[in-house]
Scaffold this motif. Sequence first.
Motif, PDB file in Angstrom:
ATOM      1  N   GLY A 155       2.389 -15.381   5.282  1.00 28.27           N
ATOM      2  CA  GLY A 155       2.091 -14.806   3.976  1.00 28.27           C
ATOM      3  C   GLY A 155       0.885 -13.893   3.939  1.00 28.27           C
ATOM      4  N   VAL A 156       0.350 -13.522   5.091  1.00 19.67           N
ATOM      5  CA  VAL A 156      -0.821 -12.653   5.153  1.00 19.67           C
ATOM      6  C   VAL A 156      -0.346 -11.204   5.298  1.00 19.67           C
ATOM      7  N   PRO A 157      -0.898 -10.269   4.525  1.00 21.16           N
ATOM      8  CA  PRO A 157      -0.466  -8.871   4.668  1.00 21.16           C
ATOM      9  C   PRO A 157      -0.837  -8.331   6.048  1.00 21.16           C
ATOM     10  N   THR A 158       0.045  -7.526   6.624  1.00 14.13           N
ATOM     11  CA  THR A 158      -0.241  -6.932   7.921  1.00 14.13           C
ATOM     12  C   THR A 158      -1.196  -5.759   7.744  1.00 14.13           C
ATOM     13  N   PHE A 159      -1.882  -5.404   8.822  1.00 10.06           N
ATOM     14  CA  PHE A 159      -2.831  -4.300   8.778  1.00 10.06           C
ATOM     15  C   PHE A 159      -2.115  -3.001   8.410  1.00 10.06           C
ATOM     16  N   GLU A 160      -0.928  -2.801   8.977  1.00  8.81           N
ATOM     17  CA  GLU A 160      -0.177  -1.582   8.699  1.00  8.81           C
ATOM     18  C   GLU A 160       0.182  -1.465   7.227  1.00  8.81           C
ATOM     19  N   SER A 161       0.582  -2.578   6.597  1.00  5.78           N
ATOM     20  CA  SER A 161       0.960  -2.511   5.184  1.00  5.78           C
ATOM     21  C   SER A 161      -0.252  -2.218   4.308  1.00  5.78           C
ATOM     22  N   VAL A 162      -1.394  -2.780   4.638  1.00  5.37           N
ATOM     23  CA  VAL A 162      -2.612  -2.520   3.859  1.00  5.37           C
ATOM     24  C   VAL A 162      -3.026  -1.063   4.032  1.00  5.37           C
ATOM     25  N   ARG A 163      -2.969  -0.566   5.275  1.00  6.46           N
ATOM     26  CA  ARG A 163      -3.327   0.830   5.528  1.00  6.46           C
ATOM     27  C   ARG A 163      -2.382   1.766   4.774  1.00  6.46           C
ATOM     28  N   ASP A 164      -1.085   1.470   4.790  1.00 10.66           N
ATOM     29  CA  ASP A 164      -0.114   2.300   4.075  1.00 10.66           C
ATOM     30  C   ASP A 164      -0.392   2.313   2.578  1.00 10.66           C
ATOM     31  N   LYS A 165      -0.740   1.169   2.008  1.00  8.49           N
ATOM     32  CA  LYS A 165      -1.040   1.103   0.577  1.00  8.49           C
ATOM     33  C   LYS A 165      -2.274   1.940   0.241  1.00  8.49           C
ATOM     34  N   VAL A 166      -3.306   1.846   1.082  1.00  6.38           N
ATOM     35  CA  VAL A 166      -4.537   2.608   0.834  1.00  6.38           C
ATOM     36  C   VAL A 166      -4.250   4.102   0.934  1.00  6.38           C
ATOM     37  N   GLU A 167      -3.499   4.506   1.980  1.00  6.16           N
ATOM     38  CA  GLU A 167      -3.170   5.918   2.139  1.00  6.16           C
ATOM     39  C   GLU A 167      -2.320   6.426   0.971  1.00  6.16           C
ATOM     40  N   GLN A 168      -1.397   5.611   0.503  1.00  4.07           N
ATOM     41  CA  GLN A 168      -0.552   6.013  -0.620  1.00  4.07           C
ATOM     42  C   GLN A 168      -1.386   6.190  -1.888  1.00  4.07           C
ATOM     43  N   ARG A 169      -2.294   5.272  -2.148  1.00  3.04           N
ATOM     44  CA  ARG A 169      -3.135   5.378  -3.346  1.00  3.04           C
ATOM     45  C   ARG A 169      -4.080   6.568  -3.253  1.00  3.04           C
ATOM     46  N   TYR A 170      -4.621   6.825  -2.054  1.00  7.08           N
ATOM     47  CA  TYR A 170      -5.511   7.969  -1.870  1.00  7.08           C
ATOM     48  C   TYR A 170      -4.748   9.270  -2.090  1.00  7.08           C
ATOM     49  N   GLY A 171      -3.545   9.345  -1.519  1.00  8.38           N
ATOM     50  CA  GLY A 171      -2.719  10.544  -1.702  1.00  8.38           C
ATOM     51  C   GLY A 171      -2.342  10.755  -3.156  1.00  8.38           C
ATOM     52  N   THR A 172      -2.042   9.674  -3.862  1.00 10.17           N
ATOM     53  CA  THR A 172      -1.709   9.771  -5.280  1.00 10.17           C
ATOM     54  C   THR A 172      -2.895  10.291  -6.076  1.00 10.17           C
ATOM     55  N   SER A 173      -4.086   9.784  -5.789  1.00  9.87           N
ATOM     56  CA  SER A 173      -5.270  10.231  -6.536  1.00  9.87           C
ATOM     57  C   SER A 173      -5.589  11.696  -6.229  1.00  9.87           C
ATOM     58  N   GLN A 174      -5.409  12.107  -4.969  1.00 11.89           N
ATOM     59  CA  GLN A 174      -5.636  13.517  -4.623  1.00 11.89           C
ATOM     60  C   GLN A 174      -4.638  14.400  -5.366  1.00 11.89           C
ATOM     61  N   GLY A 175      -3.393  13.988  -5.376  1.00 12.14           N
ATOM     62  CA  GLY A 175      -2.367  14.768  -6.065  1.00 12.14           C
ATOM     63  C   GLY A 175      -2.618  14.854  -7.560  1.00 12.14           C
ATOM     64  N   MET A 176      -3.062  13.761  -8.152  1.00  9.34           N
ATOM     65  CA  MET A 176      -3.356  13.765  -9.595  1.00  9.34           C
ATOM     66  C   MET A 176      -4.484  14.744  -9.900  1.00  9.34           C
ATOM     67  N   GLY A 177      -5.505  14.772  -9.035  1.00 10.27           N
ATOM     68  CA  GLY A 177      -6.613  15.708  -9.246  1.00 10.27           C
ATOM     69  C   GLY A 177      -6.149  17.152  -9.152  1.00 10.27           C
ATOM     70  N   GLU A 178      -5.293  17.441  -8.171  1.00 16.58           N
ATOM     71  CA  GLU A 178      -4.782  18.804  -8.016  1.00 16.58           C
ATOM     72  C   GLU A 178      -3.908  19.203  -9.208  1.00 16.58           C
ATOM     73  N   LEU A 179      -3.091  18.285  -9.672  1.00 14.28           N
ATOM     74  CA  LEU A 179      -2.245  18.586 -10.830  1.00 14.28           C
ATOM     75  C   LEU A 179      -3.076  18.792 -12.084  1.00 14.28           C
ATOM     76  N   ASP A 180      -4.135  18.006 -12.235  1.00 12.86           N
ATOM     77  CA  ASP A 180      -5.001  18.159 -13.412  1.00 12.86           C
ATOM     78  C   ASP A 180      -5.660  19.530 -13.431  1.00 12.86           C
ATOM     79  N   GLN A 181      -6.038  20.057 -12.271  1.00 15.56           N
ATOM     80  CA  GLN A 181      -6.695  21.364 -12.213  1.00 15.56           C
ATOM     81  C   GLN A 181      -5.736  22.491 -12.561  1.00 15.56           C
ATOM     82  N   GLN A 182      -4.438  22.262 -12.426  1.00 13.15           N
ATOM     83  CA  GLN A 182      -3.463  23.313 -12.693  1.00 13.15           C
ATOM     84  C   GLN A 182      -3.049  23.379 -14.166  1.00 13.15           C
ATOM     85  N   THR A 183      -3.399  22.386 -14.949  1.00 13.16           N
ATOM     86  CA  THR A 183      -3.036  22.394 -16.365  1.00 13.16           C
ATOM     87  C   THR A 183      -4.130  23.104 -17.169  1.00 13.16           C
ATOM     88  N   PRO A 184      -3.798  23.627 -18.339  1.00 10.02           N
ATOM     89  CA  PRO A 184      -4.815  24.291 -19.182  1.00 10.02           C
ATOM     90  C   PRO A 184      -5.942  23.342 -19.580  1.00 10.02           C
TER      91      PRO A 184
END
Length: 169
Positions: free
Chosen positions: A107-136
Amino acid sequence: MSEVEDLAGLLARLPDAALAAAVELATEGRAGLAALHAVAQSLAASLGDVSDVIDVTPDTLPEESYSQSETAGVSEQVGAGAVVSAVPIPPVGIPAVPGIGGYTSSGVPTFESVRDKVEQRYGTSQGMGELDQQTPVGRSVEEQWDARAKAARERLDQIRKSMHGNDSE
């Protein structure tokens, strides 16, 4: 099979209360297993006395004891198929997966799954920032920020000039 595997097989067939009592007896007086002894002791107490456990055995015989004529019915389907084990066994040549769904068997999360979750959240936050800059609205917020920063620098320069002007007097 080794002795440990034989013993594990025998222990697996015991009812819960009997297994807890056996673990309690086996760990008694062992300092390294004191925590396990305490858990087994509390489990044995909560599950009840071993003598209270009713041994439930099936009334039917195992499949091996039947002859083929007894197992085959009119449709020839009962007992005719291959025996399927309860635990799926991976085919030969395919490496065993350490954890399904990003977790180990304990029941312990694997290192790969934790790394994937962190990378996914980081990518989502970067994308949100880029999208925010493109709106008026995002552009206006950025322009407001730049205007305030410019005003703050100008005010700081004024304060410095006035302080230098007081030093010369």
